[in-house]
Each structure stands twice: as structure tokens, then as C-alpha cells.
Enzyme design. Structure first.
Site, PDB file in Angstrom:
ATOM      1  N   CYS A   1      38.136  30.034  42.534  1.00 32.92           N
ATOM      2  CA  CYS A   1      37.655  29.702  40.907  1.00 32.92           C
ATOM      3  C   CYS A   1      38.727  30.465  40.552  1.00 32.92           C
ATOM      4  O   CYS A   1      39.580  30.033  39.448  1.00 32.92           O
ATOM      5  CB  CYS A   1      36.314  30.511  40.563  1.00 32.92           C
ATOM      6  SG  CYS A   1      34.716  28.769  41.186  1.00 32.92           S
TER       7      CYS A   1
ATOM      8  N   LEU B   1      34.491  46.419  38.327  1.00 34.12           N
ATOM      9  CA  LEU B   1      35.594  47.181  37.867  1.00 34.12           C
ATOM     10  C   LEU B   1      35.655  47.627  39.052  1.00 34.12           C
ATOM     11  O   LEU B   1      36.529  49.402  39.203  1.00 34.12           O
ATOM     12  CB  LEU B   1      34.900  48.576  36.707  1.00 34.12           C
ATOM     13  CG  LEU B   1      35.595  48.329  35.153  1.00 34.12           C
ATOM     14  CD1 LEU B   1      34.213  49.236  34.524  1.00 34.12           C
ATOM     15  CD2 LEU B   1      36.823  48.344  35.609  1.00 34.12           C
TER      16      LEU B   1
ATOM     17  N   GLY C   1      41.188  47.142  43.927  1.00 34.98           N
ATOM     18  CA  GLY C   1      41.727  46.561  45.724  1.00 34.98           C
ATOM     19  C   GLY C   1      42.444  46.259  46.113  1.00 34.98           C
ATOM     20  O   GLY C   1      43.705  45.606  45.149  1.00 34.98           O
TER      21      GLY C   1
END
Length: 442
Positions: free
Chosen positions: A269, A259, A262
Site C-alpha cells: 500500500c 512515529l 526504522g
């Protein structure tokens, strides 16, 4: 046991080294002579903390063997793991060509009974296709069972994640294969008092195991994009997005992991698996609009950094110098696959900016990926990136960036503008040193 890994990327090499360290004889099959010869000498093609020592120790002990040949590795093995890449096609679906090529080569060298596992991240139904292919190609006397054993390694913590997994997922309908795989993985499930932690073992059919990996990564990507969406809304609404998310995370049903808002997610992945799951959903006629939004928000998070840059520089990036700190998609790895840094840097250059950039580990990959790109300099350290810059952007939260001498940074910059794409600095501290500061969600 004697086991074989086909593929020596993050998954194959780390897993092979760990299983060798547990006392197994482990073969690693590669397809590039230079890389295999380097691995025999202990030269590792990827950066992963602790991996060099682990590989060298087990090569020296004779438990970890590297080869270009499928024989005798496959012939002697009780268990085989296919751990090759499944990069996205233009459509977003996983490219399975290498998986099928490897499966065919494995099939030709099977002898006796073998458990064949696909450890690569593959769409639902792939293992059945591999099973059919092997059955058509293998020697008549050879017997095998197919299984799906997905990996859940985090780059930068891959060895720890292999040794101390949250869960071990084994997908197969065959009891013999299941028993062998449980025995192989049993040291990874053993508690300090020597008992097996059964809660970490998850047994299911092949299709479920295939879906678990995609679902897990897609959900984590969803949490990141949700955090970024809340951060973007908070910025315009006057709320402190970080405190909003922190308060959310105190709810045990939600938790704080992933959480953190950014500059967006990247790596080998999340971007690939989100695209692949969208493609899988489309194939089955399901409109996975939620996951499409996750991808869209991630793009907005990366471009949000560029928008802040333009705002700080009066919408004139042309001819401006921008320092970028951090190139790998996250700390403790040199992996730049789908890294936010690449998207951000290319967008800045397209706007006419000159970019100076530095990363503690990923500079060699940067030289390869940014080779020939006009408008970028790869520099020797953080301060060189900041020198004479009109703006400094933090893209990857490496520890060495957290305690930079901000007074020195300000003094060597042309203009004290700082965009903290990972919220590693206190806004009050940055402003105290005279910076014009912007974080994400603040």
C-alpha cells in the site's frame, strides 16, 4: 444479501470471508484455476492470522463460494465489489487495466438492480469511468448504481480491522445504493448494546471516497518518514531520537502511532499509494513536494542501514558475511512487496557481501523473489543466519527475534556487530553481551 467479490487478495478474500461469516452468501470470482480450486479446498494463497479457519468454516457452511465464472455470481448478487490489484506503472500512476477489464465482464452479466463498488485503491475519477463503461456494456434491462467503498485493512490484523473498522467510508450520490451499503455494513457498526455507532459511518461523494484512501496512506507514510528524518538528525546532533519522538507522541494532537523510526516502510500500500498520489497531483498540476520528500526520506532510511553496515565493516563489504533477520515488510504477514529487506539485501550483495537471511513466514515468497540471485542463502532459523556472520541486521520486528539468546548469537558470529533496524533491543543489553550495536535514531 448475496454479494460478489472479484479478486481474492488480502482485501477481497478477507472481506468476503467476514461478510460470509455474518450470514451473507458471498461469491468470490478469480481468474486462475489453480488458486480457485485451492480456495475451494481451504488452501489460502496468502498468510493472514485466522483467515484459514474463517474461510474453511464458511466454505463448509455453503456461504462462501469460489468460481472462475461471472455467471451466476454477478447475476444473483445485490452488491458487487471490485477488489483487484492496481500496481504502479513505471511512471508511478496506478495501472487500472484489470479494474476496467473486470468492470466490463461484470457489466455483461448484470441482471435487475445491482450496486457496483470499486474497493480497489484507484485515482479520483476512476469510478466515473467504470460507471460509463458499465453503462455502455450492460444489458438494457439491467439497472445499477456505482459506489466507492475504500478499504483500510492492515495486513496481519485484517480480520479484526474488517470486523471493527475505525470508519466505513461510502461514496455515492444515489440514496438507494447508500441504503443498501449501510444495511450490508451495519453489523460492523453495531455496539455491544445493539445500537449503531453512527460516528464510524462516513458518507460522501465518489470523488471524496476515492481520495480518502490515498490521503490516509500517504499521511501515515509521512509520519514514518518524519520519524526517520528526526532519527537521522538526532544521530548526528547527539539527541536520543526515540525519546524525542516519544515526547512528541505524548501530545494528543500528534499521537505515537507510526512515529517509530526504522528501516523504512514497504508493503502493498504505502509505496504504491504515495507514488500514485504524486502522479495524481502531477495530472492536476499540483507540485506535491512534501510527498516527494516522504519518498526520498524512505529511500534514505533503507540505505541508512547499508551505510551503517559499511561503517561497521570499515567500508569493506566485499567478501563479508551479513545475516539479515526479517524479510516481510512487517510482522504477521508473508508479504514482501516493496519490502525494505529486498532493497537492503540487494544493496549489500551489490557491494560484494554474502547474505544469509531468515524469516518466520515469508521464506516461500523469498525463494520466488530472490530466485537466481547470486550471493544469498535462505537459512532455516535466526541462529543459522548469525553463524559465522561479520554483521547481523534486524530488518523486520518479528516477536521471535526479540528474545534471541544474544550470548549464543555472539558466540557463533565471526564478529559481534549488530544493526537493529527496528530498535527491538536495549542498546545497554546488547553492549553488555559484547556487541557493537547501532539502532536507528539512538
Amino acid at each position: 444479501m448475496t454479494i460478489t467479490f472479484v479478486g481474492h487478495g488480502y482485501v477481497g478474500l478477507v472481506s468476503a470471508a467476514v461478510f460470509a461469516d455474518l450470514g451473507n452468501t458471498v461469491w468470490v470470482i478469480g481468474h486462475t484455476e489453480e488458486k480457485i480450486e485451492n480456495l475451494k479446498k481451504g488452501i489460502i494463497p496468502i498468510y493472514e492470522p485466522g483467515l484459514d479457519e474463517l474461510v474453511k468454516r464458511n466454505v463448509k457452511a455453503g456461504r462462501l463460494l469460489f468460481t472462475l465464472d461471472y455467471s451466476p455470481a454477478v447475476t444473483k448478487s445485490d452488491v458487487i465489489f471490485i477488489a483487484v490489484g492496481t500496481p504502479p506503472k513505471q511512471s508511478g500512476e496506478a495501472d487500472l487495466s484489470v479494474v476496467f477489464d473486470v468492470a466490463e465482464k461484470v457489466a455483461k452479466h448484470l441482471d435487475g438492480y445491482t450496486v457496483v463498488n470499486v474497493k480497489s485503491t484507484v485515482p479520483v475519477g476512476t469510478n466515473r469511468k467504470v460507471q460509463k463503461l458499465i453503462d455502455e456494456v450492460k444489458p438494457e434491462s439491467a439497472k445499477f448504481d456505482i459506489a466507492s467503498v475504500p478499504e483500510f485493512l492492515r495486513e496481519g490484523q485484517a480480520i479484526s480491522d474488517t470486523l471493527h473498522p475505525d470508519r466505513i467510508v461510502i461514496g455515492t450520490e444515489e440514496k438507494r445504493a447508500e441504503d443498501i451499503l449501510i444495511e450490508l455494513h451495519s453489523p460492523l457498526m453495531t455496539t455491544l448494546n445493539g445500537e449503531r455507532d453512527k460516528d464510524r459511518l462516513f458518507l460522501c461523494n465518489i470523488e471524496t471516497a476515492e481520495m480518502v484512501k490515498y490521503a490516509s496512506n500517504a499521511f501515515l507514510a509521512t509520519k514514518i518518514s518524519f520519524a526517520n528524518a528526526i532519527a537521522q538528525l538526532s544521530e548526528v546532533a547527539g539527541a536520543d531520537g526515540l525519546k524525542v519522538l516519544e515526547a512528541m507522541g505524548l501530545d494528543k494532537r500528534i499521537g505515537m502511532s507510526f512515529l517509530n523510526p526504522g528501516a523504512g516502510y514497504g508493503g502493498s500500500c504505502f509505496p504504491k499509494d504515495v507514488k500514485a498520489l504524486l502522479s495524481i497531483a502531477k495530472d492536476y498540476g499540483y507540485d506535491f513536494s512534501l510527498l516527494q520528500a516522504v519518498e526520498d526520506v524512505n529511500e534514505e532510511a533503507m540505505m541508512g542501514i547499508v551505510k551503517k553496515a559499511k561503517k561497521f565493516l570499515d567500508n569493506k563489504l566485499d567478501g563479508r558475511t551479513v545475516g539479515v533477520l526479517g524479510l516481510s515488510f512487517k510482522p504477521d504477514t508473508d508479504d514482501m512487496r516493496d519490502a525494505p529487506s529486498l532493497r537492503i539485501i540487494n544493496a549489500l550483495i551489490d557491494e560484494g557481501a554474502e547474505v544469509k537471511t531468515y524469516d518466520p513466514i515469508a521464506m516461500d515468497n523469498a525463494k520466488r523473489l530472490l530466485k537466481g540471485r547470486i550471493g544469498i542463502q535462505l537459512v532455516k532459523d535466526s541462529y543459522e543466519a548469525a553463524k559465522d556472520a561479520d554483521l547481523l541486521i534486524i530488518v523486520t520486528e518479528w516477536n521471535e527475534f526479540r528474545q534471541l539468546d544474544l550470548e549464543k548469537v555472539k558466540d557463533i558470529m565471526r564478529s559481534p556487530n549488530l544493526i537493529d533496524g527496528r530498535n527491538i533491543y536495549s542498546p545497554a543489553k546488547a553492549k553488555k553481551f559484547g556487541f557493537r550495536y547501532a539502532g536507528v535514531g539512538r
